[in-house]
Write a protein that holds these residues in place. Structure first.
Motif, PDB file in Angstrom:
ATOM      1  N   SER A   1       0.811  -1.218   0.000  1.00 19.68           N
ATOM      2  CA  SER A   1       0.000   0.000   0.000  1.00 19.68           C
ATOM      3  C   SER A   1       0.844   1.269   0.000  1.00 19.68           C
ATOM      4  O   SER A   1       0.412   2.301  -0.520  1.00 19.68           O
TER       5      SER A   1
ATOM      6  N   ARG B   1      -3.578   5.024   1.605  1.00 12.48           N
ATOM      7  CA  ARG B   1      -3.787   3.584   1.464  1.00 12.48           C
ATOM      8  C   ARG B   1      -3.287   2.840   2.697  1.00 12.48           C
ATOM      9  O   ARG B   1      -3.932   1.890   3.153  1.00 12.48           O
TER      10      ARG B   1
ATOM     11  N   TRP C   1      -5.734   3.118   5.450  1.00 17.55           N
ATOM     12  CA  TRP C   1      -6.878   2.229   5.199  1.00 17.55           C
ATOM     13  C   TRP C   1      -6.534   0.800   5.615  1.00 17.55           C
ATOM     14  O   TRP C   1      -7.357   0.113   6.228  1.00 17.55           O
ATOM     15  N   VAL C   2      -5.324   0.347   5.302  1.00 16.90           N
ATOM     16  CA  VAL C   2      -4.901  -0.997   5.695  1.00 16.90           C
ATOM     17  C   VAL C   2      -4.940  -1.150   7.208  1.00 16.90           C
ATOM     18  O   VAL C   2      -5.497  -2.113   7.744  1.00 16.90           O
TER      19      VAL C   2
ATOM     20  N   SER D   1      -6.029  -2.224  -1.294  1.00 19.97           N
ATOM     21  CA  SER D   1      -5.858  -0.824  -0.907  1.00 19.97           C
ATOM     22  C   SER D   1      -5.526   0.067  -2.103  1.00 19.97           C
ATOM     23  O   SER D   1      -5.676   1.287  -2.032  1.00 19.97           O
TER      24      SER D   1
ATOM     25  N   LEU E   1     -10.118   7.747  -0.146  1.00 23.62           N
ATOM     26  CA  LEU E   1      -8.699   7.570  -0.467  1.00 23.62           C
ATOM     27  C   LEU E   1      -8.377   8.384  -1.719  1.00 23.62           C
ATOM     28  O   LEU E   1      -8.628   7.937  -2.846  1.00 23.62           O
TER      29      LEU E   1
END
Length: 483
Positions: free
Chosen positions: A83, A127, A130-131, A196, A218
């Motif tokens: 990511s 990203r 988000w992970v 992602s 994102l």
């Protein structure tokens, strides 16, 4: 040690001592050259064995003192590696643009739904963020499959171990289970990392993977989504911000809904049992120097056998649930973005994207055996549109107040029946009868008939209470019956 009478002999004691040296961290520096020569005579590449043992030492260190479970750190490491490969930062201008889009979307949504606003401000995230925020949910969803694969790998390796080696590897079951689980975790991390690179918002995959009450976009993936749509960035940002806020608002309002979705996914996953015949075939010809074969087997989904009827039923229930959720989000978003000229075009692109999914979503389906597709999205959207036009947003949104009010698959098939029930409830009338009511009445009638039949077989029920009882058949002076 080696047999003095046969210097070329490399026995079990020699092999055990070699393993102790390798696992003890010598790395080959302190190993007797005669031992390495003995390995060569056995057809084992000493360099390859040292490499494998180095990996095993690392696994031992990571799992030392840890419970007998799966180490998910490999998933996080692999996911973040993928990511973050294109950079971490979000430009200040991009962040400001999405902040403005979220602010306007909040106002528009307040006109389209009675479900209240979020407590936390929506955000633009990277990203990698988000992970980190979604990984706990992915881990929860994948854990049943990881356990199944780890257990199957342990069982197969135990069966494949020659009898003369059983004592040597005794007690290694828990360790091999962690190795198998960690291998799966690394594969899952790769899928999440690639995912992602595709998702545009927190609710993009349909299930509540973001923390409760959090809405996010994102920006790094925003441009890729709109590249071929031929719409302006400001309209696309407004539409996606509105949809993301609607999704997050719904799950915050119906707090039971998150658990409802996750439990249905994990119920499906717990029914997965690994195809051990595929593992046995691989174990019989496995080359440690080519781990990509096992990785390919995991990614292809070949270890997951055909779904059982119970799993098919669970998947159908999940698909109906996701369609019901996203159908509501579709309708509310459409009403809130009615001012945007390009909203219908964007909405159709979102529906197509959810119906097909990207490469990472397909990889997730192969790895975990689950496709998160709302296959009845259009029908569910039509149901919510009919309900909105018939009873208004307030009555529509009240269906999310309690789990037993939420529309079911039958309501998607027959929106008119749902509308009749809502109108009757608003008027304080008894809801119209449906097939469920008829079925319940039939069961009650059958139970009543069985109870009456049982009473008819009881002599006491007929007033025949036997000799000496007050119910004697002898006619007394007060007997009203004619003589």
């Amino acid at each position: 040690m080696a047999d003095d009478d046969n210097p070329d002999h490399f026995g079990e004691d020699d092999f055990q001592e070699l393993l102790r040296n390798l696992l003890g961290g010598a790395g080959g520096a302190g190993i007797d050259p005669a031992q390495l020569e003995g390995l060569s005579r056995m057809g084992i590449d000493p360099a390859m064995l040292q490499q494998i043992m180095g990996q095993m030492r690392a696994a031992f260190r990571q799992s030392a003192g840890a419970p007998d479970g799966i180490d998910w750190s490999a998933a996080k490491t692999q996911a973040l590696h993928l990511s973050n490969r294109d950079g971490l930062a979000i430009a200040t201008g991009e962040r400001a643009e999405f902040d403005q889009a979220f602010a306007l979307a909040t106002l528009w949504l307040s006109e389209a739904t009675t479900i209240s606003d979020l407590a936390a401000a929506p955000v633009a995230i990277t990203r990698g963020q988000w992970v980190e925020q979604t990984l706990p949910v992915w881990q929860e969803l994948a854990e049943p499959v990881a356990d199944s694969i780890a257990g199957a790998l342990t069982s197969v390796l135990d069966e494949q171990t020659p009898e003369e080696m059983r004592q040597l590897v005794a007690g290694a079951g828990a360790f091999m289970r962690r190795i198998g689980g960690s291998m799966f975790a690394a594969q899952l991390g790769g899928v999440i990392g690639r995912l992602s690179l595709e998702v545009v918002s927190g609710g993009d995959v349909g299930i509540p993977v973001m923390p409760d009450g959090v809405a996010a976009i994102l920006p790094q993936n925003f441009a890729d989504f709109g590249r071929d749509l031929d719409v302006t960035d400001d309209q696309l940002a407004l539409y996606l911000a509105t949809r993301e806020l609607a999704h997050a608002r719904l799950f915050r309002h119906a707090r039971w809904l998150r658990l409802h979705v996750i439990s249905q996914v994990t119920d499906f996953a717990r029914g997965i049992h690994v195809d051990t015949s595929a593992l046995e075939d691989l174990a019989s010809r496995f080359d440690p120097s080519r781990p990509e074969e096992l990785r390919s087997l995991l990614e292809s989904g070949a270890l997951l056998p055909q779904r059982t009827p119970a799993q098919e039923a669970a998947l159908t229930r999940l698909e109906n649930l996701l369609a019901t959720i996203e159908g509501w989000v579709d309708v509310v978003t459409a009403d809130a973005t009615a001012r945007l000229p390009e909203a219908p075009k964007i909405a159709e692109a979102v529906r197509r994207r959810r119906a097909v999914g990207g490469p990472a979503e397909q990889a997730m389906a192969s790895l975990v055996g689950l496709e998160l597709r709302p296959r009845r999205l259009r029908e569910a959207s039509a149901m919510w549109r009919a309900v909105t036009e018939a009873v208004g947003p307030a009555e529509r949104d009240a269906l999310w107040d309690y789990p037993d009010l939420m529309p079911g698959p039958g309501d998607i098939d027959d929106p008119e029946g749902l509308i009749l029930r809502l109108r009757a409830r608003a008027a304080g009338e008894a809801p119209p009868r449906d097939a469920m009511d008829d079925a319940l009445d039939a069961l009650l009638a059958e139970a009543t008939a069985e109870g009456g039949s049982a009473a008819g077989d009881d002599p006491a029920a007929d007033g025949d209470e036997g000799p000496g009882s007050g119910g004697s058949s002898d006619e007394g002076p007060d007997d009203p019956r004619p003589v």
